[in-house]
Structure formats: C-alpha cells, structure tokens
Write an enzyme that holds these catalytic residues in place. Structure first.
Site, PDB file in Angstrom:
ATOM      1  N   ASP A 130       0.855  -1.192   0.000  1.00 27.79           N
ATOM      2  CA  ASP A 130       0.000   0.000   0.000  1.00 27.79           C
ATOM      3  C   ASP A 130       0.886   1.237   0.000  1.00 27.79           C
ATOM      4  O   ASP A 130       2.018   1.207   0.494  1.00 27.79           O
ATOM      5  CB  ASP A 130      -0.845   0.064   1.284  1.00 27.79           C
ATOM      6  CG  ASP A 130      -1.950  -0.985   1.322  1.00 27.79           C
ATOM      7  OD1 ASP A 130      -2.125  -1.707   0.342  1.00 27.79           O
ATOM      8  OD2 ASP A 130      -2.626  -1.057   2.369  1.00 27.79           O
ATOM      9  N   ARG A 180      -0.723  -0.776  -8.713  1.00 27.23           N
ATOM     10  CA  ARG A 180      -2.128  -0.477  -8.418  1.00 27.23           C
ATOM     11  C   ARG A 180      -2.260   1.050  -8.443  1.00 27.23           C
ATOM     12  O   ARG A 180      -1.650   1.734  -7.628  1.00 27.23           O
ATOM     13  CB  ARG A 180      -2.475  -1.002  -7.030  1.00 27.23           C
ATOM     14  CG  ARG A 180      -3.816  -0.525  -6.495  1.00 27.23           C
ATOM     15  CD  ARG A 180      -3.867  -0.554  -4.972  1.00 27.23           C
ATOM     16  NE  ARG A 180      -3.688  -1.876  -4.424  1.00 27.23           N
ATOM     17  CZ  ARG A 180      -3.381  -2.085  -3.130  1.00 27.23           C
ATOM     18  NH1 ARG A 180      -3.209  -1.075  -2.295  1.00 27.23           N
ATOM     19  NH2 ARG A 180      -3.216  -3.303  -2.686  1.00 27.23           N
TER      20      ARG A 180
HETATM   21  P1  FDA Z   1     -14.138   8.537  -5.968  1.00 27.12           P
HETATM   22  O1  FDA Z   1     -13.731   8.944  -4.594  1.00 27.12           O
HETATM   23  O2  FDA Z   1     -14.222   9.566  -7.030  1.00 27.12           O
HETATM   24  O3  FDA Z   1     -15.492   7.775  -5.850  1.00 27.12           O
HETATM   25  C1  FDA Z   1     -16.260   7.386  -6.988  1.00 27.12           C
HETATM   26  C2  FDA Z   1     -17.575   6.863  -6.485  1.00 27.12           C
HETATM   27  O4  FDA Z   1     -17.380   5.628  -5.793  1.00 27.12           O
HETATM   28  C3  FDA Z   1     -18.275   7.764  -5.457  1.00 27.12           C
HETATM   29  O5  FDA Z   1     -19.055   8.727  -6.079  1.00 27.12           O
HETATM   30  C4  FDA Z   1     -19.078   6.766  -4.670  1.00 27.12           C
HETATM   31  O6  FDA Z   1     -20.256   6.464  -5.366  1.00 27.12           O
HETATM   32  C5  FDA Z   1     -18.196   5.555  -4.644  1.00 27.12           C
HETATM   33  N1  FDA Z   1     -17.336   5.529  -3.437  1.00 27.12           N
HETATM   34  C6  FDA Z   1     -16.018   5.848  -3.357  1.00 27.12           C
HETATM   35  N2  FDA Z   1     -15.572   5.695  -2.100  1.00 27.12           N
HETATM   36  C7  FDA Z   1     -16.637   5.291  -1.380  1.00 27.12           C
HETATM   37  C8  FDA Z   1     -16.826   4.961  -0.016  1.00 27.12           C
HETATM   38  N3  FDA Z   1     -15.839   5.025   0.872  1.00 27.12           N
HETATM   39  N4  FDA Z   1     -18.053   4.575   0.370  1.00 27.12           N
HETATM   40  C9  FDA Z   1     -19.068   4.476  -0.489  1.00 27.12           C
HETATM   41  N5  FDA Z   1     -18.965   4.781  -1.802  1.00 27.12           N
HETATM   42  C10 FDA Z   1     -17.760   5.170  -2.226  1.00 27.12           C
HETATM   43  N6  FDA Z   1      -5.377   4.817  -1.223  1.00 27.12           N
HETATM   44  C11 FDA Z   1      -4.103   5.100  -0.863  1.00 27.12           C
HETATM   45  O7  FDA Z   1      -3.777   6.261  -0.616  1.00 27.12           O
HETATM   46  N7  FDA Z   1      -3.184   4.095  -0.779  1.00 27.12           N
HETATM   47  C12 FDA Z   1      -3.463   2.801  -1.090  1.00 27.12           C
HETATM   48  O8  FDA Z   1      -2.604   1.923  -1.017  1.00 27.12           O
HETATM   49  C13 FDA Z   1      -4.803   2.492  -1.486  1.00 27.12           C
HETATM   50  N8  FDA Z   1      -5.170   1.219  -1.822  1.00 27.12           N
HETATM   51  C14 FDA Z   1      -6.405   0.989  -2.388  1.00 27.12           C
HETATM   52  C15 FDA Z   1      -6.714  -0.264  -2.920  1.00 27.12           C
HETATM   53  C16 FDA Z   1      -7.910  -0.467  -3.582  1.00 27.12           C
HETATM   54  C17 FDA Z   1      -8.224  -1.811  -4.175  1.00 27.12           C
HETATM   55  C18 FDA Z   1      -8.846   0.616  -3.718  1.00 27.12           C
HETATM   56  C19 FDA Z   1     -10.136   0.439  -4.462  1.00 27.12           C
HETATM   57  C20 FDA Z   1      -8.559   1.840  -3.169  1.00 27.12           C
HETATM   58  C21 FDA Z   1      -7.350   2.053  -2.492  1.00 27.12           C
HETATM   59  N9  FDA Z   1      -7.041   3.291  -1.935  1.00 27.12           N
HETATM   60  C22 FDA Z   1      -5.751   3.543  -1.536  1.00 27.12           C
HETATM   61  C23 FDA Z   1      -8.114   4.322  -1.746  1.00 27.12           C
HETATM   62  C24 FDA Z   1      -8.159   5.317  -2.903  1.00 27.12           C
HETATM   63  O9  FDA Z   1      -7.028   6.139  -2.861  1.00 27.12           O
HETATM   64  C25 FDA Z   1      -9.424   6.194  -2.832  1.00 27.12           C
HETATM   65  O10 FDA Z   1      -9.397   6.926  -1.639  1.00 27.12           O
HETATM   66  C26 FDA Z   1     -10.726   5.425  -2.896  1.00 27.12           C
HETATM   67  O11 FDA Z   1     -10.652   4.355  -3.780  1.00 27.12           O
HETATM   68  C27 FDA Z   1     -11.873   6.357  -3.336  1.00 27.12           C
HETATM   69  O12 FDA Z   1     -11.641   6.854  -4.604  1.00 27.12           O
HETATM   70  P2  FDA Z   1     -12.325   6.271  -5.931  1.00 27.12           P
HETATM   71  O13 FDA Z   1     -11.271   6.002  -6.913  1.00 27.12           O
HETATM   72  O14 FDA Z   1     -13.156   5.101  -5.612  1.00 27.12           O
HETATM   73  O15 FDA Z   1     -13.173   7.437  -6.562  1.00 27.12           O
END
Ligand code: FDA
Length: 308
Positions: A130, A180
């Site tokens: 991570d 990732r």
């Molecule tokens: P965005 O925040 O734009 O969300 C898009 C949509 O997804 C939202 O409108 C909502 O509908 C839904 N959504 C997103 N988050 C949600 C929540 N918590 N609850 C409910 N709905 C939600 N970060 C980091 O700094 N270091 C890391 O190592 C990792 N590792 C990691 C692994 C994996 C497999 C994932 C999916 C994510 C991470 N992250 C992470 C977290 C990442 O940085 C980020 O904070 C989250 O994925 C939220 O961003 P999105 O890309 O989903 O888009």
C-alpha cells in the site's frame, strides 16, 4: 468535509471514543466483514462463486514496537497458508509502517522480503505494498525496488493525486511492474497534490493508460485499476477494448462493500476483478478515510446515531 474527516482520522482521542461506540462499529461492518482473518476468508469464499477474487489486508499502521511488526509479519505468513488451505485466489497487501518501517527500515525490508519469499513459493503473487501518506512515498518505492530485485511477485500502489507520481511511474516502467493505481486517500497539501478532483481523475486515467502502453506491456507490467468511479473505469474499459489489450495485463480492484453491483457487473462481463478485504481491530483511521471519500457515508453514521 473531506479535510475535517481526514484530520479526525489521526486523533487518538477520537479513535478511543469511536471504537467503544456500538453504532460506529455497526456502520464499519458495511466495509469490513469482521475483525478476524477467518471472517475475511469467509467473505472471500462468498465472492469466489461470483468470479470475484480478493486481496486481504490487516488494518493497523504505524506500529510502535518491533515485536508488533514481527507479529504482523508472522500473521501474513500464516495467512498465506490459510489462503492456500481454503483454495482461494486471495493476495496479500501490506503497509510499510505496519512492517516496522518507522522503527527499523532494514528490519521492515526483511519482513517484506519474508512475505514475498513465501508468497512466491506458494504461487500467490503479487504481494501488494500500500502507499501511505506522502512522507512514505520515497521509502515505499525504495522497499518495492529492493524486493523487486529479489522477487518478481511484488506490486506497488501509486497515488494519482500526487504531482510526482507520473515521474515515479515512468522510472518503474522498465521493470515491467505490478502497479495499483489509486486516487489517494490521505490529506495532502496543494504544493504536492492536485487539489481538484477532476485533475486527480484525469491523472488516474493518464497513469493507467501509461501502464497499458506497448513498452510497459512488453516489459510484463500488470495494472490494477483500483477505483469505484464507474465513469472512469468505463473510460478505461473503452481504451482497453479499442487497443485490444490482453486481459492478463490488467485487473479491476475495489474495496469490500463499495459499489457491489459494479464489482458483479465487471466480473460477469468476464473482466478480472478483485475486492480488497480489510479486517482487524485497528480500523478507526482506515474507516475515517472511507467516510472522507463519500459524505453520504457520514449521513449513514449520523442516522444510526440519532435513529437509535
Ligand atoms: P471517488 O472517490 O471519485 O469515488 C467514486 C464513487 O465511488 C463515489 O461517487 C461513490 O459512489 C463511490 N465511493 C467511493 N468511495 C466510497 C466509499 N468510501 N463509500 C461508499 N462509496 C464510495 N489509497 C491510498 O492512498 N493508498 C493505497 O494503497 C490504497 N489502496 C487501495 C486499494 C484499492 C483496491 C482501492 C479500491 C482503493 C485504495 N485506496 C488507496 C483508496 C483510494 O485512494 C481512494 O481513496 C478510494 O478508492 C476512493 O476513490 P475512488 O477512486 O473510488 O473514486
């Protein structure tokens, strides 16, 4: 709201308060099947028939004693055996500060290498690292590079909100790395991170397409498209279809409990899909980061608070 929640995520006082409240524990269960690895494995087993594979990570960062880092390492080594015994395709994801990086960087590297060695032996790779907040970016890349010299099966999370990531990624491409791409979950200042969401989204797209360029594919790279952003995932899906990128070059990755229908839609359409399952007792900072990602989650918690 995001800034306030992320600032709250580092408060020891609030952590102690929150972990004692039943309504908070109840709302955490939306994102976490349980505190034990057995509960995480059981959740992974229910996803398997839906053709959704998993990644397991034990919550807890910034350990303060080396014996705790040793316990975490041992835990992951045992987990690899449990995954094999259960017949699951469940990878492992670790945090450098969980392996003792703040206390002894050499020992943390050794701990990571022990996990990589066993994962490679059992054929359960990559082991994911991570990415934590910005002071850890350089040491984390260093740990990744060091392990990567010894073990092919190690992968790295990289954050699209950081300006520096494009350059960092470029330097890693010749290794044919497992990367990732995530948007980034921590509170970072505008001097180092894009303050506007639209810029983060665009950079996410650019970084992913860079990982899918010919030279990266030839070098053997693997991309994890780690987002719940359906529009962004579909935009990347169109790029992938248009270029006829082989399915072996990428997977979609999402967090347990978030966008379940999207997880199923991707898996049913034959896309390789993984769900990261977090478990463990030390869930407070991680949970606050999940709240910060979506204000509607806060409303859900407040409803539980005032609704009884
Ligand atoms: P965005 O925040 O734009 O969300 C898009 C949509 O997804 C939202 O409108 C909502 O509908 C839904 N959504 C997103 N988050 C949600 C929540 N918590 N609850 C409910 N709905 C939600 N970060 C980091 O700094 N270091 C890391 O190592 C990792 N590792 C990691 C692994 C994996 C497999 C994932 C999916 C994510 C991470 N992250 C992470 C977290 C990442 O940085 C980020 O904070 C989250 O994925 C939220 O961003 P999105 O890309 O989903 O888009």
């Amino acid at each position: 709201m995001r800034k306030v929640l992320l600032a709250m995520s580092t408060s020891t006082f609030l952590r102690e308060q929150a972990t004692q409240r039943a309504f908070v524990r109840k709302s955490v269960s939306a994102f976490m099947p349980g505190e034990t690895v057995e509960e995480a494995l059981a959740a992974a087993a229910t996803l398997k028939p839906q053709r959704i594979n998993t990644i397991l990570t034990r919550l807890g960062e910034g350990v303060t004693r080396l014996d705790e880092a040793e316990k975490v390492t041992q835990h992951y080594l045992d987990t690899l055996d449990k995954v094999k015994a259960a017949g699951l395709d469940a990878q492992i994801s670790v945090k450098p500060t969980q392996l003792g990086h703040d206390l002894d960087a050499v020992q943390a590297q050794r701990n990571l290498d022990r996990i990589c060695e066993k994962a490679e032996r059992l054929g359960n790779v990559p082991v994911w690292i991570d990415m934590e907040n910005s002071p850890y970016v350089d040491p984390t890349i260093k740990m990744f590079r060091t392990s990567r010299e010894r073990y092919k099966g190690v992968g790295l999370a990289m954050q699209a909100y950081l300006y520096r990531t494009a350059k960092d990624l470029e330097a890693l491409i010749p290794l044919g790395p497992a990367i990732r791409i995530v948007k980034g979950a921590y509170l970072e200042p505008p001097e180092i991170a894009y303050p506007n969401k639209s810029d983060v989204d665009q950079n996410f797209y650019t970084l992913c397409t860079r990982m899918l360029a010919d030279d990266a594919l030839k070098a053997g790279s693997l991309l994890h498209i780690a987002t719940h952003d359906i529009a962004l995932a579909d935009r990347l899906g169109a790029f992938i279809d248009e270029r006829k990128i082989p399915t072996s070059a990428y997977e979609y990755a999402m967090l347990f409990g978030i966008q379940r229908s999207q997880q199923q839609r991707l898996a049913q359409s034959g896309k390789r899909t993984r769900v990261l399952i977090s478990y463990g007792e030390y869930w407070y900072p991680w949970y606050m980061r999940r709240l910060a990602e979506r204000p509607a989650n806060v409303t859900f918690v407040l409803k539980n608070l005032f609704g009884g």
